[in-house]
Design an enzyme around this catalytic site. Structure first.
Site, PDB file in Angstrom:
ATOM      1  N   GLY A  22      92.830  24.463  34.638  1.00  0.00           N
ATOM      2  CA  GLY A  22      91.639  24.421  35.486  1.00  0.00           C
ATOM      3  C   GLY A  22      90.563  23.510  34.818  1.00  0.00           C
ATOM      4  O   GLY A  22      90.702  22.987  33.692  1.00  0.00           O
ATOM      5  N   LEU A  24      89.161  20.767  35.905  1.00  0.00           N
ATOM      6  CA  LEU A  24      89.881  19.434  35.691  1.00  0.00           C
ATOM      7  C   LEU A  24      88.872  18.172  35.604  1.00  0.00           C
ATOM      8  O   LEU A  24      87.860  18.054  36.093  1.00  0.00           O
ATOM      9  CB  LEU A  24      90.616  19.379  37.205  1.00  0.00           C
ATOM     10  CG  LEU A  24      91.400  20.335  37.806  1.00  0.00           C
ATOM     11  CD1 LEU A  24      91.966  20.217  39.210  1.00  0.00           C
ATOM     12  CD2 LEU A  24      92.491  20.616  36.646  1.00  0.00           C
ATOM     13  N   HIS A  28      93.462  15.145  33.803  1.00  0.00           N
ATOM     14  CA  HIS A  28      94.276  16.134  34.766  1.00  0.00           C
ATOM     15  C   HIS A  28      94.644  15.473  36.252  1.00  0.00           C
ATOM     16  O   HIS A  28      95.754  15.491  36.592  1.00  0.00           O
ATOM     17  CB  HIS A  28      93.488  17.356  35.364  1.00  0.00           C
ATOM     18  CG  HIS A  28      93.258  18.266  34.081  1.00  0.00           C
ATOM     19  ND1 HIS A  28      91.924  18.646  33.625  1.00  0.00           N
ATOM     20  CD2 HIS A  28      94.281  19.018  33.536  1.00  0.00           C
ATOM     21  CE1 HIS A  28      92.138  19.429  32.415  1.00  0.00           C
ATOM     22  NE2 HIS A  28      93.400  19.945  32.631  1.00  0.00           N
ATOM     23  N   LYS A 140      98.228  14.500  25.353  1.00  0.00           N
ATOM     24  CA  LYS A 140      97.271  14.939  24.687  1.00  0.00           C
ATOM     25  C   LYS A 140      97.570  16.295  23.831  1.00  0.00           C
ATOM     26  O   LYS A 140      97.409  16.496  22.634  1.00  0.00           O
ATOM     27  CB  LYS A 140      96.052  15.512  25.604  1.00  0.00           C
ATOM     28  CG  LYS A 140      95.044  16.177  24.962  1.00  0.00           C
ATOM     29  CD  LYS A 140      93.910  15.404  24.071  1.00  0.00           C
ATOM     30  CE  LYS A 140      92.874  16.462  23.491  1.00  0.00           C
ATOM     31  NZ  LYS A 140      92.898  17.800  24.059  1.00  0.00           N
ATOM     32  N   GLN A 144     102.652  20.742  22.447  1.00  0.00           N
ATOM     33  CA  GLN A 144     103.250  21.433  23.514  1.00  0.00           C
ATOM     34  C   GLN A 144     104.344  20.727  24.352  1.00  0.00           C
ATOM     35  O   GLN A 144     105.228  21.413  24.826  1.00  0.00           O
ATOM     36  CB  GLN A 144     101.991  21.710  24.485  1.00  0.00           C
ATOM     37  CG  GLN A 144     102.110  22.213  25.856  1.00  0.00           C
ATOM     38  CD  GLN A 144     100.850  22.581  26.433  1.00  0.00           C
ATOM     39  OE1 GLN A 144     100.365  23.726  26.200  1.00  0.00           O
ATOM     40  NE2 GLN A 144     100.528  21.766  27.389  1.00  0.00           N
ATOM     41  N   SER A 176      89.181  16.361  27.610  1.00  0.00           N
ATOM     42  CA  SER A 176      89.626  17.637  27.249  1.00  0.00           C
ATOM     43  C   SER A 176      88.577  18.641  28.079  1.00  0.00           C
ATOM     44  O   SER A 176      87.513  18.456  27.872  1.00  0.00           O
ATOM     45  CB  SER A 176      89.535  17.977  25.825  1.00  0.00           C
ATOM     46  OG  SER A 176      89.503  19.473  25.671  1.00  0.00           O
TER      47      SER A 176
HETATM   48  O1  PAF Z   1      98.113  22.581  28.720  1.00  0.00           O
HETATM   49  C1  PAF Z   1      97.681  23.428  29.304  1.00  0.00           C
HETATM   50  O2  PAF Z   1      96.645  23.541  29.985  1.00  0.00           O
HETATM   51  C2  PAF Z   1      98.433  24.781  29.256  1.00  0.00           C
HETATM   52  O3  PAF Z   1      98.716  24.947  27.958  1.00  0.00           O
HETATM   53  C3  PAF Z   1      99.582  24.997  30.238  1.00  0.00           C
HETATM   54  C4  PAF Z   1     100.549  24.060  30.056  1.00  0.00           C
HETATM   55  C5  PAF Z   1      98.747  24.912  31.746  1.00  0.00           C
HETATM   56  C6  PAF Z   1     100.007  26.381  30.134  1.00  0.00           C
HETATM   57  O4  PAF Z   1      99.171  27.269  30.376  1.00  0.00           O
END
Ligand code: PAF
Length: 269
Positions: A22, A24, A28, A140, A144, A176
């Site tokens: 969220g 955003l 996003h 970014k 991950q 961010s």
């Molecule tokens: O990148 C993010 O915002 C979070 O790590 C994710 C992928 C939504 C998992 O909570």
């Protein structure tokens, strides 16, 4: 959520998932745009996942604005927004979690113990809940994205992973949700991250360079912006192993503390 997704699948729709926490921003929105290119129905999840935050991290104060997020999702053409309460995502005695054991060992994983266990677990749950054909993540969070790709490969999730480029402010700061924490002075200092990455790219523009020298150059730029370096690394794009010789195609990753805010950024050289 599963009933909605199953119904879309029965209609023959291709489902795209954009997992978010969220608050955003335009980064996003670019993920939602990408998802629309790859899918007929796009689900945006808005869930601040407590399991990926450490005990001294910002879970409680992580910025939230549900009404604004919903409006932005609608404008961006999302078909559905999934906002599960924490209690429906995690049973009080939840005891199954997913750990990736190699790519998450270094970089942010080394500094944030348990972080990628939380990310893998929640993303796997979001996959099971939203039944996507494709899921879009931002570059970014380079580590991950690599960890999620590995989870999808190693656990055979039938989900295509798309990684979308970093969206930056006009002056270079990577977008961010955490940028909202920055004071005016910190906001200027925060440019040190993207500038350090630019300096790293300049080091390899003419060919290879010793990674130690590139890291030292990045540290210098971070220092010059009065930031506290957490790490500056040059790694192989796939294995995330540090390289001795920095070359084009490697990835420079950086994390630094800007006042009380920890910022990360990266660049494919
Ligand atoms: O990148 C993010 O915002 C979070 O790590 C994710 C992928 C939504 C998992 O909570």
């Amino acid at each position: 959520m599963q009933a909605w997704a199953s119904a879309r699948r029965l209609e023959g729709a291709r489902i795209g998932l954009v997992p978010t926490m969220g608050y955003l921003h335009d980064g996003h929105l670019s993920l939602i745009e990408q998802a629309r290119r790859h899918a007929d129905a796009v689900v945006v999840s808005l869930f601040v996942n407590p399991v990926q935050f450490g005990p001294n991290e910002d879970f409680e104060k992580y910025p939230r604005d549900e009404a604004r997020d919903l409006a932005r999702c609608e404008q961006a053409g999302a078909s559905a927004v999934f906002l599960p309460p924490v209690a429906t995502m995690y049973a009080p005695d939840a005891s199954v979690f997913i750990t990736e054991e190699r790519l998450s060992a270094g970089l942010c994983g080394a500094r944030r113990p348990g972080h990628f266990r939380g990310v893998c677990t929640v993303v796997a749950k979001l996959f099971n809940l939203t039944l996507p054909h494709v899921a879009v993540f931002g570059q970014k969070d380079y580590q991950q994205a690599a960890v999620i790709r590995r989870m999808v490969r190693d656990l055979n999730f039938p989900v295509e992973i798309v990684v979308a480029p970093i969206v930056r402010e006009p002056d270079g700061l990577a977008m961010s949700s955490r940028n909202v924490y920055l004071s005016e002075v910190e906001r200027r200092r925060a440019l040190g991250l993207s500038r350090a990455l630019q300096a790293a790219a300049a080091c390899v523009a003419e060919g290879g360079a010793a990674a130690a020298a590139v890291r030292a150059r990045m540290a210098e730029v971070i220092d010059a912006h009065a930031l506290q370096l957490d790490y500056a690394e040059i790694v192989d794009a796939e294995s995330l192993e540090p390289v001795a010789e920095a070359r084009r195609g490697n990835v420079a990753l950086i994390a630094a503390q800007c006042g009380r805010t920890r910022l990360i950024d990266n660049r494919i050289l």
